[in-house]
Design a protein around this motif. Structure first.
Motif, PDB file in Angstrom:
ATOM      1  N   ASP A  41       0.821  -1.214   0.000  1.00 15.86           N
ATOM      2  CA  ASP A  41       0.000   0.000   0.000  1.00 15.86           C
ATOM      3  C   ASP A  41       0.853   1.261   0.000  1.00 15.86           C
ATOM      4  O   ASP A  41       0.398   2.318  -0.464  1.00 15.86           O
ATOM      5  CB  ASP A  41      -0.931   0.025   1.219  1.00 15.86           C
ATOM      6  N   LEU A  42       2.079   1.168   0.517  1.00 13.98           N
ATOM      7  CA  LEU A  42       2.966   2.327   0.500  1.00 13.98           C
ATOM      8  C   LEU A  42       3.137   2.857  -0.915  1.00 13.98           C
ATOM      9  O   LEU A  42       3.146   4.065  -1.155  1.00 13.98           O
ATOM     10  CB  LEU A  42       4.333   1.949   1.083  1.00 13.98           C
ATOM     11  N   PHE A  43       3.258   1.945  -1.871  1.00 13.93           N
ATOM     12  CA  PHE A  43       3.494   2.351  -3.254  1.00 13.93           C
ATOM     13  C   PHE A  43       2.238   2.925  -3.891  1.00 13.93           C
ATOM     14  O   PHE A  43       2.305   3.922  -4.623  1.00 13.93           O
ATOM     15  CB  PHE A  43       4.030   1.167  -4.058  1.00 13.93           C
ATOM     16  N   ALA A  46       1.635   6.340  -2.420  1.00 11.32           N
ATOM     17  CA  ALA A  46       2.644   7.266  -2.931  1.00 11.32           C
ATOM     18  C   ALA A  46       2.353   7.626  -4.386  1.00 11.32           C
ATOM     19  O   ALA A  46       2.510   8.782  -4.795  1.00 11.32           O
ATOM     20  CB  ALA A  46       4.037   6.652  -2.804  1.00 11.32           C
ATOM     21  N   GLY A  47       1.921   6.629  -5.168  1.00 14.11           N
ATOM     22  CA  GLY A  47       1.568   6.900  -6.557  1.00 14.11           C
ATOM     23  C   GLY A  47       0.388   7.843  -6.662  1.00 14.11           C
ATOM     24  O   GLY A  47       0.383   8.779  -7.479  1.00 14.11           O
ATOM     25  N   LYS A  48      -0.614   7.629  -5.830  1.00 15.00           N
ATOM     26  CA  LYS A  48      -1.805   8.484  -5.842  1.00 15.00           C
ATOM     27  C   LYS A  48      -1.452   9.913  -5.467  1.00 15.00           C
ATOM     28  O   LYS A  48      -2.052  10.873  -5.980  1.00 15.00           O
ATOM     29  CB  LYS A  48      -2.853   7.924  -4.880  1.00 15.00           C
ATOM     30  N   GLY A  89      12.676   1.698  -0.741  1.00 17.74           N
ATOM     31  CA  GLY A  89      11.871   1.029  -1.758  1.00 17.74           C
ATOM     32  C   GLY A  89      11.388   2.002  -2.819  1.00 17.74           C
ATOM     33  O   GLY A  89      11.374   1.690  -4.013  1.00 17.74           O
ATOM     34  N   ILE A  90      11.002   3.198  -2.380  1.00 22.53           N
ATOM     35  CA  ILE A  90      10.529   4.217  -3.314  1.00 22.53           C
ATOM     36  C   ILE A  90      11.679   4.775  -4.136  1.00 22.53           C
ATOM     37  O   ILE A  90      11.559   4.967  -5.357  1.00 22.53           O
ATOM     38  CB  ILE A  90       9.791   5.330  -2.549  1.00 22.53           C
ATOM     39  N   THR A  91      12.824   5.041  -3.495  1.00 19.98           N
ATOM     40  CA  THR A  91      13.939   5.586  -4.266  1.00 19.98           C
ATOM     41  C   THR A  91      14.491   4.562  -5.253  1.00 19.98           C
ATOM     42  O   THR A  91      14.917   4.927  -6.355  1.00 19.98           O
ATOM     43  CB  THR A  91      15.062   6.094  -3.340  1.00 19.98           C
ATOM     44  N   LEU A  92      14.466   3.284  -4.877  1.00 18.09           N
ATOM     45  CA  LEU A  92      14.868   2.243  -5.838  1.00 18.09           C
ATOM     46  C   LEU A  92      13.943   2.270  -7.044  1.00 18.09           C
ATOM     47  O   LEU A  92      14.392   2.201  -8.198  1.00 18.09           O
ATOM     48  CB  LEU A  92      14.843   0.873  -5.144  1.00 18.09           C
ATOM     49  N   HIS A  93      12.666   2.392  -6.800  1.00 21.81           N
ATOM     50  CA  HIS A  93      11.637   2.429  -7.845  1.00 21.81           C
ATOM     51  C   HIS A  93      11.833   3.644  -8.751  1.00 21.81           C
ATOM     52  O   HIS A  93      11.837   3.516  -9.984  1.00 21.81           O
ATOM     53  CB  HIS A  93      10.275   2.469  -7.145  1.00 21.81           C
ATOM     54  N   ASN A  94      11.999   4.832  -8.133  1.00 25.34           N
ATOM     55  CA  ASN A  94      12.096   6.083  -8.895  1.00 25.34           C
ATOM     56  C   ASN A  94      13.480   6.329  -9.487  1.00 25.34           C
ATOM     57  O   ASN A  94      13.604   6.721 -10.653  1.00 25.34           O
ATOM     58  CB  ASN A  94      11.759   7.278  -7.997  1.00 25.34           C
ATOM     59  N   GLY A 116       1.352   1.640 -14.664  1.00 24.59           N
ATOM     60  CA  GLY A 116       1.384   0.933 -13.390  1.00 24.59           C
ATOM     61  C   GLY A 116       2.566   1.327 -12.523  1.00 24.59           C
ATOM     62  O   GLY A 116       2.467   1.361 -11.291  1.00 24.59           O
ATOM     63  N   ILE A 117       3.699   1.641 -13.161  1.00 24.49           N
ATOM     64  CA  ILE A 117       4.868   2.101 -12.409  1.00 24.49           C
ATOM     65  C   ILE A 117       4.572   3.447 -11.760  1.00 24.49           C
ATOM     66  O   ILE A 117       4.927   3.693 -10.599  1.00 24.49           O
ATOM     67  CB  ILE A 117       6.097   2.185 -13.343  1.00 24.49           C
ATOM     68  N   ALA A 118       3.904   4.328 -12.491  1.00 19.56           N
ATOM     69  CA  ALA A 118       3.583   5.648 -11.954  1.00 19.56           C
ATOM     70  C   ALA A 118       2.513   5.590 -10.868  1.00 19.56           C
ATOM     71  O   ALA A 118       2.537   6.381  -9.921  1.00 19.56           O
ATOM     72  CB  ALA A 118       3.123   6.573 -13.082  1.00 19.56           C
ATOM     73  N   SER A 119       1.599   4.651 -10.968  1.00 13.19           N
ATOM     74  CA  SER A 119       0.515   4.549  -9.979  1.00 13.19           C
ATOM     75  C   SER A 119       0.917   3.749  -8.744  1.00 13.19           C
ATOM     76  O   SER A 119       0.234   3.805  -7.713  1.00 13.19           O
ATOM     77  CB  SER A 119      -0.709   3.887 -10.615  1.00 13.19           C
ATOM     78  N   GLY A 120       2.019   3.004  -8.827  1.00 13.25           N
ATOM     79  CA  GLY A 120       2.436   2.149  -7.720  1.00 13.25           C
ATOM     80  C   GLY A 120       1.812   0.774  -7.759  1.00 13.25           C
ATOM     81  O   GLY A 120       2.066  -0.051  -6.871  1.00 13.25           O
ATOM     82  N   GLU A 121       1.019   0.483  -8.775  1.00 11.39           N
ATOM     83  CA  GLU A 121       0.424  -0.846  -8.906  1.00 11.39           C
ATOM     84  C   GLU A 121       1.436  -1.868  -9.406  1.00 11.39           C
ATOM     85  O   GLU A 121       1.265  -3.071  -9.197  1.00 11.39           O
ATOM     86  CB  GLU A 121      -0.785  -0.769  -9.841  1.00 11.39           C
TER      87      GLU A 121
END
Length: 382
Positions: A41-43, A46-48, A89-94, A116-121
């Motif tokens: 849910d963190l992702f 954060a995406g939202k 986790g977020i910085t790895l993603h971004n 999906g990457i931008a939304s966190g899904e």
């Protein structure tokens, strides 16, 4: 000295990130630490909120702003909030995974993955390290052999950040096992592909809320349409993206050192020994004066690197300089700050103890200090 890196938009963004962390992340930190993984849910939250995929074009659901200074704000504020592990986790993603999707995806892949990457899904990870193989990437043995419209992937990876939560794993494979660097390609392996298994969520010294996993691949059939870029170009792709990853790590290191300094200043002003605050002792003043000077100098160089990154002018050697110097600085600073806390610094209820454990890995991942010095040394013609 006043930082000149950020503009009004970044400062407003910082306030939004700070409020988000206080509301959505800080209340869950103890729970995530105990579980060894942050909630998926963190992702999505954060995406939202607009904190994922800022560089993804608006047509694919992103922010449409390719400015690493926004990434820097998120990294700094996560550490300030005490959410180093969850924020990773977020910085790895971004910071680490997203550039591969932006630079090497086909149009079909962009439509399939970027929203999906931008939304966190769709949570991302990148898998390079293998059991027994770390810095010597050319020696990886995970293979991807062409079989019609698919690759048949076999092998194993370890120390993979976001490894438990990830839906899309950028995986370094050998499409030509007879070659070294020229045999490496990048495949996106997706969650629930038959034969793709996740092993242990590794029990680490620090960064407890960050899932770090072992992955294994047994005859995983991956469509050719999941190849990033061209066959045999994987090593070049990795090298091209490493400077941003290393600046991201350096940024976190300086932020951690800066927060440790602030916390220690507060502590030494209130803690008394021999009838006076320990901050009044000459040794304390000298130690903290040295730390304050070194952190500010490191911050100045790092800010220049971020400007160069935004201008697409950051060299591999300058990023390596930032990475090794700033992470070594982080280790020295956090250790000295813990010493000034005395016995209380060894208690995990104090943030400095957790910062000490979290700091040790930064001199290893993203390229060890020794490898960074090798990169710099070779740039000198040696």
């Amino acid at each position: 000295m006043r930082r000149e890196l950020f503009e009004a938009d970044h400062q407003a963004f910082r306030e939004s990130v700070r409020a988000f962390l206080d509301r959505e992340v800080v209340p869950h930190l103890a729970e995530w630490d105990a579980a060894g993984v942050a909630s998926r849910d963190l992702f999505t939250v954060a995406g939202k909120a607009g904190f994922l995929g800022m560089a993804v074009p608006e047509s694919y659901g992103g922010g449409g702003v390719d400015d690493f200074r926004f990434n820097a704000v998120i990294g700094e504020e996560a550490i300030r909030a005490g959410a180093t592990a969850a924020g990773l986790g977020i910085t790895l993603h971004n910071d680490v995974a997203l550039p591969y999707f932006l630079r090497y995806c086909t149009e079909e892949q962009r439509r399939r993955w970027l929203p999906g990457i931008a939304s966190g899904e769709l949570i991302t990870a990148i898998a390079m390290t293998e059991p027994g193989i770390g810095s010597d990437l050319a020696s990886i043995s995970t293979s991807a052999i062409r079989d019609g419209d698919h690759y048949l992937v076999n092998g194993a990876k370890t120390f993979i950040t976001n490894g438990i939560n990830a839906d899309l794993v950028i995986t370094a494979v050998k499409t030509d096992p007879k070659q070294r660097h020229k045999g490496i390609s990048l495949l996106v392996i997706e969650r629930d592909m038959p034969g793709f298994e996740r092993g242990r969520n590794l029990d680490k010294l620090g960064l407890h809320a960050q899932d770090t996993a072992e992955l294994s691949f047994t005859d995983v059939r991956v469509p050719v349409g999941n190849l990033l870029g061209e066959e045999g170009q994987g090593f070049r792709q990795l090298v091209a993206n490493l400077p941003q990853e290393r600046v991201s790590i350096a940024l976190a290191a300086v932020a951690s050192a800066s927060v440790a300094l602030e916390q220690t200043l507060e502590y030494v002003k209130g803690r008394k020994a021999f009838g006076q605050p320990i901050g009044s002792f000459q040794n304390t003043r000298f130690v903290l004066a040295e730390i304050a000077t070194e952190v500010e100098i490191a911050q100045t160089y790092l800010d220049r690197c971020i400007r160069a990154l935004n201008a697409d002018e950051l060299t591999a050697e300058d990023a390596a300089k930032a990475k090794w110097w700033c992470t070594e600085l982080q280790g020295r600073v956090v250790d000295r700050c813990l010493q000034l806390h005395g016995g209380y610094g060894y208690m995990t209820e104090y943030p400095i103890a957790r910062a000490f454990a979290d700091a040790r890995i930064t001199r290893i991942y993203g390229g060890t200090t020794e490898i960074m010095k090798e990169v710099v040394g070779r740039s000198l013609g040696l």
